[in-house]
Design an enzyme around this catalytic site. Structure first.
Site, PDB file in Angstrom:
ATOM      1  N   CYS A 117       0.819  -1.228   0.000  1.00 44.53           N
ATOM      2  CA  CYS A 117       0.000   0.000   0.000  1.00 44.53           C
ATOM      3  C   CYS A 117       0.844   1.267   0.000  1.00 44.53           C
ATOM      4  CB  CYS A 117      -0.946  -0.008   1.198  1.00 44.53           C
ATOM      5  SG  CYS A 117      -1.961  -1.480   1.280  1.00 44.53           S
ATOM      6  N   HIS A 258      -3.593   6.989   3.071  1.00 46.99           N
ATOM      7  CA  HIS A 258      -3.971   5.698   2.480  1.00 46.99           C
ATOM      8  C   HIS A 258      -5.366   5.338   2.991  1.00 46.99           C
ATOM      9  CE1 HIS A 258      -4.010   1.608   1.289  1.00 46.99           C
ATOM     10  NE2 HIS A 258      -3.826   1.121   2.499  1.00 46.99           N
ATOM     11  N   ASN A 288     -10.072  -0.501   0.055  1.00 47.76           N
ATOM     12  CA  ASN A 288      -8.611  -0.414   0.029  1.00 47.76           C
ATOM     13  C   ASN A 288      -8.086  -0.923  -1.323  1.00 47.76           C
ATOM     14  OD1 ASN A 288      -5.865  -0.712   0.411  1.00 47.76           O
ATOM     15  ND2 ASN A 288      -6.044  -1.669   2.435  1.00 47.76           N
TER      16      ASN A 288
HETATM   17  N1  ACO Z   1     -18.274  -9.483   8.996  1.00 46.73           N
HETATM   18  C1  ACO Z   1     -18.720  -9.854  10.202  1.00 46.73           C
HETATM   19  N2  ACO Z   1     -17.944 -10.211  11.224  1.00 46.73           N
HETATM   20  C2  ACO Z   1     -16.632 -10.181  10.991  1.00 46.73           C
HETATM   21  C3  ACO Z   1     -16.078  -9.824   9.752  1.00 46.73           C
HETATM   22  C4  ACO Z   1     -16.959  -9.461   8.732  1.00 46.73           C
HETATM   23  N3  ACO Z   1     -16.536  -9.089   7.501  1.00 46.73           N
HETATM   24  N4  ACO Z   1     -14.728  -9.895   9.833  1.00 46.73           N
HETATM   25  C5  ACO Z   1     -14.431 -10.297  11.083  1.00 46.73           C
HETATM   26  N5  ACO Z   1     -15.592 -10.481  11.779  1.00 46.73           N
HETATM   27  C6  ACO Z   1     -15.734 -10.924  13.163  1.00 46.73           C
HETATM   28  C7  ACO Z   1     -14.564 -11.741  13.622  1.00 46.73           C
HETATM   29  O1  ACO Z   1     -14.707 -13.085  13.223  1.00 46.73           O
HETATM   30  C8  ACO Z   1     -14.668 -11.571  15.117  1.00 46.73           C
HETATM   31  O2  ACO Z   1     -15.669 -12.425  15.592  1.00 46.73           O
HETATM   32  P1  ACO Z   1     -15.419 -13.287  16.939  1.00 46.73           P
HETATM   33  O3  ACO Z   1     -15.218 -12.243  18.004  1.00 46.73           O
HETATM   34  O4  ACO Z   1     -16.661 -14.075  17.039  1.00 46.73           O
HETATM   35  O5  ACO Z   1     -14.170 -14.083  16.659  1.00 46.73           O
HETATM   36  C9  ACO Z   1     -15.180 -10.152  15.280  1.00 46.73           C
HETATM   37  O6  ACO Z   1     -15.744  -9.779  14.013  1.00 46.73           O
HETATM   38  C10 ACO Z   1     -14.117  -9.155  15.640  1.00 46.73           C
HETATM   39  O7  ACO Z   1     -12.999  -9.393  14.808  1.00 46.73           O
HETATM   40  P2  ACO Z   1     -11.724  -8.484  14.860  1.00 46.73           P
HETATM   41  O8  ACO Z   1     -10.750  -8.945  13.819  1.00 46.73           O
HETATM   42  O9  ACO Z   1     -11.253  -8.377  16.264  1.00 46.73           O
HETATM   43  O10 ACO Z   1     -12.383  -7.082  14.443  1.00 46.73           O
HETATM   44  P3  ACO Z   1     -11.723  -5.664  14.430  1.00 46.73           P
HETATM   45  O11 ACO Z   1     -12.533  -4.715  15.196  1.00 46.73           O
HETATM   46  O12 ACO Z   1     -10.231  -5.715  14.667  1.00 46.73           O
HETATM   47  O13 ACO Z   1     -11.915  -5.247  12.903  1.00 46.73           O
HETATM   48  C11 ACO Z   1     -10.659  -5.162  10.865  1.00 46.73           C
HETATM   49  C12 ACO Z   1     -11.345  -6.047  11.877  1.00 46.73           C
HETATM   50  C13 ACO Z   1     -11.707  -4.256  10.234  1.00 46.73           C
HETATM   51  C14 ACO Z   1     -10.039  -6.028   9.786  1.00 46.73           C
HETATM   52  C15 ACO Z   1      -9.596  -4.299  11.569  1.00 46.73           C
HETATM   53  O14 ACO Z   1      -8.773  -5.095  12.376  1.00 46.73           O
HETATM   54  C16 ACO Z   1      -8.757  -3.550  10.592  1.00 46.73           C
HETATM   55  O15 ACO Z   1      -9.223  -2.666   9.899  1.00 46.73           O
HETATM   56  N6  ACO Z   1      -7.458  -3.853  10.542  1.00 46.73           N
HETATM   57  C17 ACO Z   1      -6.587  -3.230   9.582  1.00 46.73           C
HETATM   58  C18 ACO Z   1      -6.561  -4.094   8.376  1.00 46.73           C
HETATM   59  C19 ACO Z   1      -6.300  -3.396   7.109  1.00 46.73           C
HETATM   60  O16 ACO Z   1      -6.709  -2.272   6.874  1.00 46.73           O
HETATM   61  N7  ACO Z   1      -5.612  -4.089   6.225  1.00 46.73           N
HETATM   62  C20 ACO Z   1      -5.402  -3.599   4.927  1.00 46.73           C
HETATM   63  C21 ACO Z   1      -4.031  -3.773   4.480  1.00 46.73           C
HETATM   64  S1  ACO Z   1      -2.884  -2.853   5.413  1.00 46.73           S
HETATM   65  C22 ACO Z   1      -3.330  -1.355   5.191  1.00 46.73           C
HETATM   66  O17 ACO Z   1      -3.750  -1.014   4.115  1.00 46.73           O
HETATM   67  C23 ACO Z   1      -3.257  -0.399   6.281  1.00 46.73           C
END
Ligand code: ACO
Length: 331
Positions: A117, A258, A288
């Protein structure tokens, strides 16, 4: 710190987004997810997904046409063509060579940069270096990302986050007036590679039936750790770039971050001391698009009049590698 004299300035920008819109409601039909979860956790409402026959090079080349036109440059004038991509169309040759052939940038040196990214910032910085060394006068910097080709569409933790698109910028020697790239800060940390990666398909785990069956060629991510590292690194990079430009946070007219997640953007802006009304956001429309998010956002911000001649802009990114960086640019 004194404001440095810029070496290179942006003379044109462009973007290309495939027409096909996939909404969160569309994803609800194939994944155990909901529009509400995606919106509240990420800020994403919809994303663009390219058709099977539209490759990354095409996305990038279409974006490049707009940037070249604005810069008043013909493809044949381009000295260096750098493509950032996490989704090269083929392992050989580079996607930059394909973009070169599509556009007819016949005299350019063309190569890819792989910094996920953060790729557009890495590529801009390399182009700036070529210009500083007197080895290029017209640099075409392209981001070409077909993230839909590497996402595991059965994994709700990643599939909802990404989209496809292309962005581009033309960089030329600064004509003065203090316009151009004033500072940049780029960094990497390979120790954290496994937070966001594709385990298979390369030399370490060549293509095999078991690799395909287990989906080891697809994107894997530790979302929580990525989130924490992204906010810390992007805020720090902003601070450094702003300081090296001789500015304070109050001098920034627009922050172009980003576009991965609205919560990452809000936290970064807060730590960097930039209020949200000075932050450009379009993650809701596109999700993204890896390295394409920054040039697409930059081009849209200019079209909307949020970046004008004389604007002080900071752009910042974070991605797999890990890689991160920021740039202060006076337009
Ligand atoms: N729909 C419904 N539920 C979901 C989904 C979904 N799409 N994805 C995950 N969940 C559930 C998980 O299974 C978990 O359930 P559980 O508690 O029963 O196990 C619950 O939601 C919470 O999951 P977390 O991973 O803890 O959720 P979090 O609040 O951290 O959000 C997210 C997840 C949105 C991916 C966040 O961590 C994030 O944005 N991280 C950065 C990732 C990113 O942007 N990556 C891109 C590449 S790097 C960059 O560009 C910066």
């Amino acid at each position: 710190m004194k404001t440095p004299t810029p070496i290179a300035e942006i003379t044109g920008t462009g973007r290309f987004l495939p027409e096909n819109v996939v909404t969160n409601l569309d994803l609800e039909r194939s994944l155990d997810t909901s529009d509400e979860w995606i919106r509240t956790r990420t800020g994403i409402h919809e994303r663009r997904i390219a058709p099977d026959d539209m490759c990354a090079a095409y996305l990038g080349a279409e974006a490049a046409r707009g940037a070249l036109e604005e810069a008043g440059a013909d493809p044949g004038d381009v000295d260096i063509l750098i493509v950032s991509t996490a989704t090269p169309d083929r392992w050989l040759p580079s996607t930059a060579c394909d973009v070169q052939a599509i556009l007819g940038c016949d005299k350019a040196v063309a190569f890819d940069v792989m910094a996920a990214c953060t790729g557009h910032l890495y590529a801009l910085s390399m182009a700036e270096g070529y210009i500083a060394a007197g080895r290029a006068r017209i640099a075409l910097v392209v981001a070409a990302e077909k993230m839909s080709a590497i996402v595991d569409w059965t994994d709700r933790k990643t599939a909802v986050l990404f989209g496809d698109g292309g962005g581009a910028a033309v960089l030329q020697p600064s004509k003065g007036f203090g316009r151009g790239i004033l500072s940049s800060h780029l960094q990497s940390d390979g120790n954290l590679a496994n937070l966001l990666y594709r385990p298979g398909g390369g030399a370490i785990d060549p293509i095999s039936q078991s690799m395909l069956d287990e989906g080891r060629h697809l994107l894997r991510m530790n979302g929580r750790e990525i989130f924490k590292n992204a906010v810390r690194s992007m805020a720090e990079a902003c601070e450094i770039a702003i300081k090296k430009a001789g500015w304070g946070a109050e001098d920034v007219d627009l922050l172009v971050p980003h576009q991965a997640n609205i919560r990452i953007i809000e936290a970064t802006a807060k730590y960097a001391g930039v209020p949200m009304d000075k932050v450009f956001v379009n993650v809701d429309k596109y999700g993204n698009m890896s390295s394409a998010t920054v040039p697409v956002a930059f081009d849209e911000a200019r079209e909307q009049g949020r970046i004008r001649e004389g604007s002080n802009v900071v752009t910042v990114a974070f991605g797999a590698g890990l890689t991160w960086g920021a740039m202060a640019i006076r337009m």
